[in-house]
Design an enzyme around this catalytic site. Sequence first.
Site, short mmCIF file in Angstrom:
data_model
loop_
_atom_site.label_atom_id
_atom_site.label_comp_id
_atom_site.label_asym_id
_atom_site.label_seq_id
_atom_site.Cartn_x
_atom_site.Cartn_y
_atom_site.Cartn_z
N HIS A 88 0.85 -1.19 0.00
CA HIS A 88 0.00 0.00 0.00
C HIS A 88 0.89 1.24 0.00
O HIS A 88 1.93 1.27 0.65
CB HIS A 88 -0.89 0.00 1.26
CG HIS A 88 -1.37 1.37 1.65
ND1 HIS A 88 -0.74 2.13 2.61
CD2 HIS A 88 -2.41 2.12 1.19
CE1 HIS A 88 -1.38 3.28 2.74
NE2 HIS A 88 -2.39 3.30 1.89
N ARG A 242 -16.37 9.45 -2.67
CA ARG A 242 -16.90 8.38 -3.52
C ARG A 242 -16.58 7.03 -2.89
O ARG A 242 -15.41 6.63 -2.82
CB ARG A 242 -16.30 8.49 -4.92
CG ARG A 242 -16.87 7.48 -5.91
CD ARG A 242 -16.34 7.80 -7.31
NE ARG A 242 -16.94 6.92 -8.30
CZ ARG A 242 -16.35 5.82 -8.77
NH1 ARG A 242 -15.16 5.46 -8.33
NH2 ARG A 242 -16.95 5.09 -9.69
#
Length: 282
Positions: A88, A242
Amino acid sequence: MCSDLEGEDGSVWLEDSWQRDQGGGGRSRTLSDGPLLEKAGVNFSHVFGDQLPDAATKARPELVGCSWEAFGVSVVIHPLNPFVPTAHANVRFFIAQRENADPVWWFGGGYDLTPFYGNVQDCQHWHRTAKAACDPFGKDVYPQLKANCDSYFYLPHRNEARGIGGVFFDDFNELEFATSFAFMRSIGNSFMPAYLPILRARHGQPYGEKERQFQLYRRGRYVEFNLVHDRGTLFGLQSNGRTESILMSLPPLVRWEYQWEPAKNSPEAELYNYYLKPRDWI
């Protein structure tokens, strides 16, 4: 980043542009069910609003009610082979301002590695690459950012680390703007050199159902951290971001098992007993 991962996996990105009703938007790209990458995502966002959400003002109550802008690039890689770690990365910039006042700005970001089966050489390469990205900005930068990462990517409800860490920084504005920006870019640009050699070295390693099931079990820790503790996820959800892009980081398959324990002296136990302990990997 996208072209590097596409070149390794051979799959084609699915791209999705989006707009945020409260202001701003971004682009999301995902790979799914590739020969090497079960899921990968790269997300860019530039969003703004009139009030910072709780996740951003918790440590800075003086910014309650400020207008703000946030820019960010986030990357998550969930490989198919359990011997390849999940990775990540994120880099971001925030700026907030009250009317008739000077703006307050800071950079944040970093990257961390989440192996399922430990490999000392991989851990050393990962941290040495991160250190090389930090060293031009001060010899004390890497040790501090490594300690930050070990502290941040930790699940207190499990009393265990998410992985073997890396570097992490937030609220970074100690240097003047141009140098701070260069520092953030150095971290972002070092992510692929840190990860791709590990992917290339491990993706062909044979594995069976036992290793696959352990991978899925450990992915549960990744999900728990992102949904309970990750400030970026909380900021996105609290700012009406979103949802599809915010939760892009989650793995495609995962499992939980009640009171599971690794067999004594097994490779799975080694992950807990050796690799998920903060240590000097350099």
